[in-house]
Structures are given as C-alpha cells and as structure tokens.
Motif scaffolding. Structure first.
Motif, PDB file in Angstrom:
ATOM      1  N   UNK A   1      10.125  -4.006   3.986  1.00  0.00           N
ATOM      2  CA  UNK A   1       9.990  -2.582   4.302  1.00  0.00           C
ATOM      3  C   UNK A   1      11.136  -1.779   3.690  1.00  0.00           C
ATOM      4  N   UNK A   2      12.276  -2.405   3.505  1.00  0.00           N
ATOM      5  CA  UNK A   2      13.444  -1.698   2.980  1.00  0.00           C
ATOM      6  C   UNK A   2      13.411  -1.588   1.462  1.00  0.00           C
ATOM      7  N   UNK A   3      13.073  -2.693   0.770  1.00  0.00           N
ATOM      8  CA  UNK A   3      13.242  -2.663  -0.683  1.00  0.00           C
ATOM      9  C   UNK A   3      11.986  -2.328  -1.499  1.00  0.00           C
ATOM     10  N   UNK A   4      10.795  -2.338  -0.883  1.00  0.00           N
ATOM     11  CA  UNK A   4       9.578  -2.122  -1.669  1.00  0.00           C
ATOM     12  C   UNK A   4       9.545  -0.752  -2.338  1.00  0.00           C
TER      13      UNK A   4
ATOM     14  N   UNK B   1      11.077   3.343  -7.311  1.00  0.00           N
ATOM     15  CA  UNK B   1      12.058   4.267  -7.866  1.00  0.00           C
ATOM     16  C   UNK B   1      12.600   3.737  -9.198  1.00  0.00           C
ATOM     17  N   UNK B   2      12.779   2.433  -9.277  1.00  0.00           N
ATOM     18  CA  UNK B   2      13.236   1.810 -10.521  1.00  0.00           C
ATOM     19  C   UNK B   2      12.222   2.038 -11.633  1.00  0.00           C
ATOM     20  N   UNK B   3      10.943   1.984 -11.298  1.00  0.00           N
ATOM     21  CA  UNK B   3       9.887   2.215 -12.286  1.00  0.00           C
ATOM     22  C   UNK B   3       9.921   3.653 -12.783  1.00  0.00           C
ATOM     23  N   UNK B   4      10.088   4.588 -11.852  1.00  0.00           N
ATOM     24  CA  UNK B   4      10.124   6.003 -12.230  1.00  0.00           C
ATOM     25  C   UNK B   4      11.289   6.296 -13.176  1.00  0.00           C
ATOM     26  N   UNK B   5      12.431   5.679 -12.927  1.00  0.00           N
ATOM     27  CA  UNK B   5      13.606   5.886 -13.776  1.00  0.00           C
ATOM     28  C   UNK B   5      13.650   4.937 -14.981  1.00  0.00           C
ATOM     29  N   UNK B   6      12.563   4.179 -15.155  1.00  0.00           N
ATOM     30  CA  UNK B   6      12.430   3.281 -16.307  1.00  0.00           C
ATOM     31  C   UNK B   6      13.594   2.290 -16.402  1.00  0.00           C
ATOM     32  N   UNK B   7      13.918   1.681 -15.270  1.00  0.00           N
ATOM     33  CA  UNK B   7      14.991   0.673 -15.226  1.00  0.00           C
ATOM     34  C   UNK B   7      14.422  -0.720 -14.932  1.00  0.00           C
TER      35      UNK B   7
ATOM     36  N   UNK C   1       0.824  -1.209   0.000  1.00  0.00           N
ATOM     37  CA  UNK C   1       0.000   0.000   0.000  1.00  0.00           C
ATOM     38  C   UNK C   1       0.861   1.262   0.000  1.00  0.00           C
ATOM     39  N   UNK C   2       1.908   1.279   0.814  1.00  0.00           N
ATOM     40  CA  UNK C   2       2.786   2.437   0.888  1.00  0.00           C
ATOM     41  C   UNK C   2       3.510   2.660  -0.427  1.00  0.00           C
ATOM     42  N   UNK C   3       4.030   1.602  -1.038  1.00  0.00           N
ATOM     43  CA  UNK C   3       4.794   1.751  -2.272  1.00  0.00           C
ATOM     44  C   UNK C   3       3.927   2.276  -3.415  1.00  0.00           C
TER      45      UNK C   3
END
Length: 411
Positions: free
Chosen positions: A340-343, A348-354, A267-269
């Motif tokens: 909790x750490x990696x979600x 961020x990977x999606x935003x940078x299209x990686x 939910x947070x991510x």
C-alpha cells in the motif's frame, strides 16, 4: 481530470479488478477446500508460472500503454505493436518449454508447466488490451468484460462443488481457465467496432515491421516487470522444490488470504498513473501526497480486519493454527501493508521517466531475494519462506523512496 472523474475511475477500475480477482480468490478458496493441500500446492506452482510470464510476455506494454495512449483510434498501432511483442515472446518461451520437455518431463510438476505458459499468454493479451482502454480513459470496458469472466468462473466454481471428483484432474482445471480468459479477450476485441473495424491486415503487417522499435520503447518497462517478477515469484517457484508439497500448500494459502489487498493496490496505482500524468508539477505532488495518506490508511484498516478475523479465515481455508503459521501470517500482513505504501511511488517513477533506476534497484533486490530463500528456508521453514518476501518488499520500498523523493527535490 477532475476529482469526481478520478474517483469514478477508481470505482470502475476496482469493480472490474474486483470481479476478476475476486472470482479468482473465491476459486482458490474453493480449490483449497476440495483439494488436498499438496495437490493445491501443485496447482499454485503452475499458476505462479503463469503469473511470472504475465510480467515477461507483455514486456512492459500495460504500463507503457496507460502512460502513452490518449486517443483510441489514433493509438491503435501501439496496441498492435504490443500484441506482436507479446506473441513473439510467447512463441520463444513455448519453443524453450518444448525443448526442455525432452529432458525434464520426469521433474515434479513439469507435466503441468505447459498450461502455465499458455495461460500466461492469454492473461497477457487481456492485460494489454485492457491497459490500452485504461490509457484512453475507458475504465468501463474492462468492467463489462470481467462481468462475463465473473459469471463464467462462478459457474465453474458451482460445478466443482457438485462434481468434486473431476477437480482432481488439474489438466481439466487449467483447460477451463484458459478457455474462459480467451473468451473474455475475443469478446472484448471483436465487440469494439471502432477498434476492430479500423484494423486492417495492412495495419497488422506494418506493425510487424515495427517490432524492433516497439521492443526499444518498452525496454525499461519490460525489464522492470521481469525483474519484479523475479523477486516476487522466483521464491514461490523455488520453494515448490525446497519445501514438501503440504508445507508449500500452506505457504500459498496464506498469500491467498491477502491477495485481495494486492488487487486493490494494483487497481489504485493504475488509476493514479492515469490521473497524475496530466497534471502540472505542483498539483501532481500535492495530490500524490494526499493519495499516499489515503492508501496507507486503507492498508492499515484492511490489515487489522484480516488480523482480527484470522481464526475464522484459518478455519475456512483449513490452515492449522500452529505458532509458526501465526508468525508467518503476521509477516504476510506486514508485507501487504508495504504494498500500500510503495505501489503509488512506482507510478510516480514512470511519470518522471526514472524507470531505469527502479530497474537497477529491483534487479539487485531480485538477487538478494534468491540468496534469502536459500539462507532462511533451511533453518526457519515456512517462516523463512514468508520472511524472504517481507525483506524484499522492504528493500524495494527503501529504494523507491530514495529515487522518488530525490527526484521530487530536483524537479
């Protein structure tokens, strides 16, 4: 998006996810108490199939929609395209199931697999629809829909307590679950006048002609989700056949305990993605670091609470407090903390299209996970089963940290 709006969306998203997964969590606790642990293991196996297909059938559409959609009416074609993608994959999987059913009908648990396929499809339609609304910033839509879901499932739970004998029929259980989720979908879609009334048969026909392009746009999202499902769910599916039904039931019961924590990270991510995608680079990185600290502290607090309440929790879900179970439970809590750490790094990977780099990492980890299942399980039993999840999550965290931090340095 202002910080006030961000916090509001977190509240709305967590409330709707809480109603949905919270009622499912209570439902699982109910089943653990009214079923024998072996029968619950069979139920969990079939439910894992639906969870696996929840990553396969949408083919990345939920994350794609949250990231790409801004305006409801102007973006309705993206929603229709997503429905077509899901429907085609569902029909393909259904055909495969029907063919395999001719040869595997005597395999343990196979007579229930069809329910997992159908439930996976209905859950996928709901996830796609609500991801669309989240993309346009309407987090309240899901909250209203899952209020209905919560009331229906709570009513079913009450029924189970009064009529425990009928719960022995797993066919009946899955029939009700599919019906409730289908009701939520139809009520939400047809009650939205702007979306429903503006959608014509011509729109649906044109969407069908865009299928190839729709698959292409979602390919990295889709393959990532499938690879993720392999490393998170494949072990649970394989263990059903490698462990006896009682041990498998205890294994699944341990993960039921931490499922609310997994819910919170999801939910947070989702809100984080909607929040960060509209910011400039400097603000995004600064806010991302703050969100990470917030997520980690929440995770530590939640894990500590569950650890100190373990005796009470084990009593409620009827899990024996053996040394192996205690060790396995500690590993389960450590696995939850990694989430909790990696979600948020995934967003961020999606935003940078990686996404393709994450896909490669997840694909390698999925293979490692399967190797770990066969390597650790024979010697360590339930501890080995849980350890495979922990190692896989730790490897994923390492890969995501490498990809995202390297990306941030070069942006």
């Amino acid at each position: 998006m202002s910080s006030k709006k961000f916090l509001k969306n977190i509240f709305l998203n967590n409330s709707s996810q809480g109603l949905q997964f919270g009622s499912r969590w209570i439902f699982n606790i109910t089943l653990i108490n009214v079923l024998d642990i072996g029968t619950y293991g069979v139920f969990s196996f079939v439910y894992s199939i639906s969870n696996t297909l929840l990553a396969v059938i949408p083919f990345g559409s939920p994350v794609f929609l949250i990231n790409e959609v801004d305006d409801l009416k102007a973006s309705k074609n993206k929603l229709l395209d997503s429905f077509w993608v899901a429907s085609i994959l569902f029909l393909g999987l259904l055909a495969i199931y029907l063919i395999l059913n001719l040869f595997l009908e005597n395999i343990k648990g196979w007579n229930y697999v069809g329910y997992g396929v159908l439930l996976g499809f209905v859950l996928s339609l709901n996830m796609i629809l609500f991801s669309f609304f989240k993309g346009v910033g309407d987090f309240a839509k899901e909250l209203r829909a899952y209020t209905v879901f919560f009331l229906c499932l709570i009513a079913f739970i009450a029924y189970l307590f009064f009529f425990e004998t009928s719960i022995k029929n797993i066919h009946f259980i899955f029939g009700v679950l599919i019906g409730i989720n289908a009701l939520v979908f139809f009520l939400t879609f047809f009650s939205n006048k702007m979306l429903f009334q503006s959608t014509s048969l011509k729109d649906i026909s044109q969407s069908r002609k865009r299928i190839k392009k729709a698959f292409s746009k979602r390919k990295y999202f889709g393959f990532q989700e499938i690879a993720t499902a392999v490393y998170t769910q494949s072990g649970m599916l394989l263990l059903f056949y490698l462990l006896d039904e009682n041990t498998y039931g205890y294994y699944r019961a341990l993960f039921v305990i931490i499922s609310p924590l997994f819910l919170f990270t999801v939910a947070l991510s989702q809100v984080v993605l909607n929040y960060l995608k509209k910011q400039d680079r400097k603000s995004m990185i600064s806010n991302f670091r703050k969100i990470q600290v917030f997520s980690f502290l929440i995770g530590v607090a939640a894990v500590l609470v569950l650890f100190f309440l373990k005796d009470f929790i084990f009593k409620v879900i009827k899990v024996p407090t053996t040394q192996d179970i205690i060790i396995a439970f500690k590993l389960v809590l450590a696995t939850a903390l990694l989430r909790f750490i990696f979600s948020n790094y995934e967003m961020l990977i999606i935003i940078y299209d990686k996404q393709k780099y994450r896909f490669y990492a997840v694909l390698v980890i999925a293979v490692i996970n399967i190797i770990l299942v066969f390597s650790l399980l024979p010697q360590y039993g339930i501890i080995g089963a849980v350890l495979t999840n922990f190692i896989s999550y730790l490897l994923l965290l390492t890969g995501l940290l490498f990809i995202t931090e390297r990306t941030l340095k070069h942006k």
